[in-house]
Every structure is written in structure tokens, then in C-alpha cells.
Design an enzyme around this catalytic site. Structure first.
Site, PDB file in Angstrom:
ATOM      1  N   LYS A 192     -11.158  -2.631  -4.718  1.00 52.98           N
ATOM      2  CA  LYS A 192     -11.930  -1.384  -4.807  1.00 52.98           C
ATOM      3  C   LYS A 192     -11.033  -0.243  -5.241  1.00 52.98           C
ATOM      4  CE  LYS A 192     -13.825  -2.979  -0.546  1.00 52.98           C
ATOM      5  NZ  LYS A 192     -14.148  -2.816   0.850  1.00 52.98           N
ATOM      6  N   LYS A 224      -4.935  -8.450  -7.698  1.00 55.62           N
ATOM      7  CA  LYS A 224      -6.223  -8.905  -7.159  1.00 55.62           C
ATOM      8  C   LYS A 224      -7.337  -7.895  -7.492  1.00 55.62           C
ATOM      9  CE  LYS A 224      -6.197  -6.964  -2.573  1.00 55.62           C
ATOM     10  NZ  LYS A 224      -6.430  -7.009  -1.178  1.00 55.62           N
ATOM     11  N   LYS A 259       0.820  -1.218   0.000  1.00 55.03           N
ATOM     12  CA  LYS A 259       0.000   0.000   0.000  1.00 55.03           C
ATOM     13  C   LYS A 259       0.849   1.260   0.000  1.00 55.03           C
ATOM     14  CE  LYS A 259      -4.541  -1.284   1.523  1.00 55.03           C
ATOM     15  NZ  LYS A 259      -5.410  -1.565   2.628  1.00 55.03           N
TER      16      LYS A 259
HETATM   17  P1  TYM Z   1     -11.403  -5.856   2.996  1.00 54.37           P
HETATM   18  O1  TYM Z   1     -12.464  -4.904   3.356  1.00 54.37           O
HETATM   19  O2  TYM Z   1     -10.279  -5.395   2.131  1.00 54.37           O
HETATM   20  O3  TYM Z   1     -12.033  -7.117   2.290  1.00 54.37           O
HETATM   21  C1  TYM Z   1     -13.125  -7.826   2.860  1.00 54.37           C
HETATM   22  C2  TYM Z   1     -12.976  -9.325   2.612  1.00 54.37           C
HETATM   23  O4  TYM Z   1     -12.929  -9.578   1.195  1.00 54.37           O
HETATM   24  C3  TYM Z   1     -11.773 -10.358   0.890  1.00 54.37           C
HETATM   25  N1  TYM Z   1     -11.292  -9.962  -0.448  1.00 54.37           N
HETATM   26  C4  TYM Z   1     -11.039 -10.822  -1.449  1.00 54.37           C
HETATM   27  N2  TYM Z   1     -11.160 -12.158  -1.523  1.00 54.37           N
HETATM   28  C5  TYM Z   1     -10.838 -12.743  -2.700  1.00 54.37           C
HETATM   29  N3  TYM Z   1     -10.417 -12.052  -3.800  1.00 54.37           N
HETATM   30  C6  TYM Z   1     -10.285 -10.709  -3.774  1.00 54.37           C
HETATM   31  N4  TYM Z   1      -9.900 -10.048  -4.856  1.00 54.37           N
HETATM   32  C7  TYM Z   1     -10.601 -10.031  -2.548  1.00 54.37           C
HETATM   33  N5  TYM Z   1     -10.593  -8.730  -2.166  1.00 54.37           N
HETATM   34  C8  TYM Z   1     -11.014  -8.705  -0.875  1.00 54.37           C
HETATM   35  C9  TYM Z   1     -10.767 -10.008   1.979  1.00 54.37           C
HETATM   36  O5  TYM Z   1      -9.794 -11.018   2.120  1.00 54.37           O
HETATM   37  C10 TYM Z   1     -11.652  -9.867   3.190  1.00 54.37           C
HETATM   38  O6  TYM Z   1     -11.896 -11.138   3.770  1.00 54.37           O
HETATM   39  N6  TYM Z   1      -8.543  -6.193   7.110  1.00 54.37           N
HETATM   40  C11 TYM Z   1      -9.762  -6.633   6.492  1.00 54.37           C
HETATM   41  C12 TYM Z   1     -11.000  -6.296   7.281  1.00 54.37           C
HETATM   42  C13 TYM Z   1     -10.985  -6.708   8.720  1.00 54.37           C
HETATM   43  C14 TYM Z   1     -11.177  -8.027   9.225  1.00 54.37           C
HETATM   44  C15 TYM Z   1     -11.142  -7.892  10.639  1.00 54.37           C
HETATM   45  C16 TYM Z   1     -11.359  -9.258   8.606  1.00 54.37           C
HETATM   46  C17 TYM Z   1     -10.857  -5.876   9.800  1.00 54.37           C
HETATM   47  N7  TYM Z   1     -10.959  -6.598  10.936  1.00 54.37           N
HETATM   48  C18 TYM Z   1     -11.306  -9.014  11.461  1.00 54.37           C
HETATM   49  C19 TYM Z   1     -11.497 -10.368   9.441  1.00 54.37           C
HETATM   50  C20 TYM Z   1     -11.466 -10.237  10.817  1.00 54.37           C
HETATM   51  C21 TYM Z   1      -9.920  -5.952   5.130  1.00 54.37           C
HETATM   52  O7  TYM Z   1      -9.367  -4.925   4.875  1.00 54.37           O
HETATM   53  O8  TYM Z   1     -10.808  -6.548   4.308  1.00 54.37           O
END
Ligand code: TYM
Length: 333
Positions: free
Chosen positions: A201, A198, A114
Site C-alpha cells: 500500500k 513486494k 521501514k
Molecule cells: P498488513 O496489514 O501489512 O497485511 C495484511 C496481510 O497481507 C499480507 N500481505 C501480503 N502477502 C503477499 N504478498 C504481498 N505483497 C503482501 N502484502 C501484504 C501480510 O503478510 C498480512 O498477512 N502485522 C500485520 C497485521 C497483524 C497481524 C496480527 C497478522 C497485526 N496483528 C496478528 C496476523 C496476526 C500487518 O501489518 O499486515
């Protein structure tokens, strides 16, 4: 033993097919298992690690909650809440930060990706982001965390923090050591424009992703324009090795139809991508359009969405405030 599931999604704009296939689809299947308690969180404190417009953030929190519900999460079966509504998350994050080595955070690839070369200008929030994520998980004695492949390292860190704390205070079972649940075959959905990146957003062009609120026309247009190659579909996965875009589209199809990649290859072997893309669009529309229709209906029902979140807050707070109180007691406050 009862399973305790926790996961979170950031409210940073439209959720996409990667979020759905990598995470939300699994949230729904856990919710429908017996002897399983599920907590799903809109992680808005994580979202402010990058600049946010206040009214957009407010909208995105509601939109993400609406997407949870439209995807099949039921606020009576699962707890749905937003992270910033419960002070225990921030409080626990500070405390756990004191047991986290900088060396551990320096290894986090997501942070490195990032910030790129501009590390000096990155916020501390972005750097300690995984500690807040560990707090989210550990506050609820979580046993399993359904996430996409990109969160695996953050889960490993969570386990390290929990183990370190338990050891330091000789409290073997204070923090439960959580297991990541990552789909084996299709845990990383890639961009429609570049099979090596990947789906995200943050990628500039909207043509790179299918949003869960895209219309049918937008979906078929994006699939038509998705990058592929001129070779036909092979019969063996080995022959997809240097064809990341082809592999990604076939993975999306397999995941949505709940079948193995091999079955998809058998179905389309020898066909060219233009033919396959028609079937792919159809299946995406079949699975995603009911969700977008539902999001559309829920979007303006602010009082319903806000009530779901405030009910969720009440339930989640009962659990997490007790945990953080015990944590403080152990530390000596
Ligand atoms: P975030 O908001 O980026 O994404 C949410 C979930 O979607 C999954 N994901 C994907 N899976 C497959 N292919 C992709 N291209 C893809 N893009 C996103 C992510 O792996 C995620 O599961 N840090 C986390 C949010 C978070 C969290 C937590 C998750 C905060 N606290 C506690 C689990 C437990 C995040 O930024 O996800």
C-alpha cells in the site's frame, strides 16, 4: 483437535491483490473448514504506528471490514472486530513487552526496512509493533495464523515470547504456541513495477498494485502497463530465475487459477507477454471484480458495518478479557 485461527489486516488504505492472495483468501478457506474457529481483526492500533488522518482512519476501518465481508468472510461464522475496541490488546501488549528482549526486536527486518537510516526518529510504537501483534495472537489461544511471507519473522517472535513466558512461570500450556500458515508457492506477491519489491500500500505509484476496489478498466490498464521483459514464456521455472517481473505475473495467474506454476508454464510456453497479459487481466477481473462490486455496495452501509464490528467486539472480548485476567493473576497482580 479444534483449530483456532487468528489473523489481522491494517486499515491503511486500499487492500490489494497481495493482501488477498497472501492472506484473505486463506482466511476464507479456514472459515469454511470443519472444527475451526476463526477470528479476523482490523488492526487499527497497528495502523497508528504511522501518521493517520482521523477521518481517513475511520473510513479505512470500515473499508477494510467491508473488504473482509466482500471477500467471503461471514460475520456469523467468523468473529470480525477491530483491535482498538478491546482494551485487552493494549494491556497484554504492555505486559508481554516486559518479557521481550530488545535484542529480539532489533532483529526485526520489517522495522529496519521501514525506518531505514532514520532510526532515531522512528516511534517506539513502530519498534514494539511485533509485541502488539504477539498479544493479538496469544490472547485467543490461537493455533494457526494465516499470513503472507513478510509476517513470518513476527510469528517466530510471537512463539519466542509465548515460550519465554510459559517457561518463566512454569506454566507449560498457558500460551498456545501458534503455527504460521504461509502459502508455499505464492506467499509474496510483488509490485507490478519492480519484481524485487513486494506489492504494498505504501509504494507511491498506484500502477504498482491491483487494489481490491479497482474497476475493470483500471485492472486491465495496470496489467497492460506492468513491467515485463521481451523474452517469451519458458517451459521451465528455472528459466525465470533472473526475470522477477515475469515470475510475479505468472505466479499471480497460478494463484488465482489455483494451479501450479508448472501448469501455467505448460499453458503459455513460447507465448509472449502481451498475449499472456490478456488472459491475466481476464482472470483478475473474474476473481476481483465481484469483490469490488460488493465493496461498493457495502461501503455506504455504515450501520451494517458498525453492527458487524460491535457484535464481533462482544464475542472477542469475552475470550480475551478472561485470558488477560488469568495472565495478570499469574504475574501476581
Ligand atoms: P498488513 O496489514 O501489512 O497485511 C495484511 C496481510 O497481507 C499480507 N500481505 C501480503 N502477502 C503477499 N504478498 C504481498 N505483497 C503482501 N502484502 C501484504 C501480510 O503478510 C498480512 O498477512 N502485522 C500485520 C497485521 C497483524 C497481524 C496480527 C497478522 C497485526 N496483528 C496478528 C496476523 C496476526 C500487518 O501489518 O499486515
Amino acid at each position: 483437535m479444534e483449530k483456532k485461527i487468528f489473523s489481522g489486516v491494517q486499515p491503511t488504505g486500499n487492500l490489494h491483490l497481495g493482501n488477498y492472495l497472501g492472506a484473505i483468501q486463506n482466511f476464507v478457506s479456514f472459515q469454511n473448514q470443519e472444527n475451526t474457529k476463526c477470528i479476523y481483526c482490523v488492526v487499527d492500533l497497528h495502523a497508528v504506528t504511522i501518521k493517520q488522518d482521523p477521518s481517513e482512519l475511520k473510513n479505512n476501518i470500515r473499508e477494510t471490514t467491508a473488504t473482509f465481508i466482500a471477500s467471503g468472510l461471514n460475520h456469523e461464522k467468523s468473529i470480525l472486530f477491530k483491535q482498538s475496541s478491546i482494551a485487552a490488546h493494549s494491556e497484554c501488549s504492555w505486559l508481554l513487552g516486559c518479557y521481550t528482549k530488545m535484542g529480539w526486536l532489533n532483529r526485526m527486518t520489517q522495522f529496519k526496512e521501514k525506518v531505514g537510516k532514520d532510526k532515531e526518529r522512528a516511534s517506539i510504537g513502530l519498534y514494539i509493533y511485533p509485541v502488539l501483534m504477539a498479544s493479538d495472537i496469544l490472547l485467543y489461544d490461537t493455533t494457526h495464523v494465516p499470513v503472507g511471507e513478510d509476517q513470518k519473522q513476527h510469528l517466530e517472535l510471537t512463539r519466542d515470547i509465548a515460550q519465554k513466558f510459559n517457561q518463566e512461570y512454569n506454566k507449560k500450556n498457558f500460551f498456545t504456541i501458534p503455527e504460521p500458515i504461509i502459502q508455499n508457492e505464492f506467499a509474496r506477491i510483488m509490485s507490478l513495477k519492480d519484481g524485487k519489491k513486494k506489492m504494498s500500500k505504501s509504494e507511491l505509484t498506484d500502477l504498482s498494485r491491483i487494489n481490491l476496489n479497482d474497476t475493470r478498466d483500471q485492472i486491465s490498464n495496470k496489467i497492460k502497463k506492468a513491467k515485463t521483459d521481451s523474452l517469451p514464456i519458458p517451459s521451465d521455472r528455472k528459466n525465470l530465475k533472473n526475470r522477477p517481473e515475469a515470475e510475479n505475473l505468472l505466479s499471480i495467474f497460478s494463484s488465482l487459477t489455483n494451479q501450479s506454476m508448472q501448469k501455467t508454464l505448460n499453458q503459455f510456453e513460447g507465448k509472449n507477454f502481451s498475449e499472456f497479459k490478456t488472459s491475466l487481466s481476464e482472470i483478475i477481473i473474474e476473481k476481483i471484480s465481484p469483490i469490488s462490486d460488493e465493496i461498493e455496495k457495502l461501503r455506504n452501509d455504515h450501520s451494517f458495518i458498525d453492527k458487524v464490528l460491535s457484535d464481533g467486539k462482544e464475542k472477542a472480548e469475552k475470550i480475551s478479557s478472561k485470558k488477560v485476567a488469568k495472565l495478570k493473576e499469574i504475574i501476581g497482580f
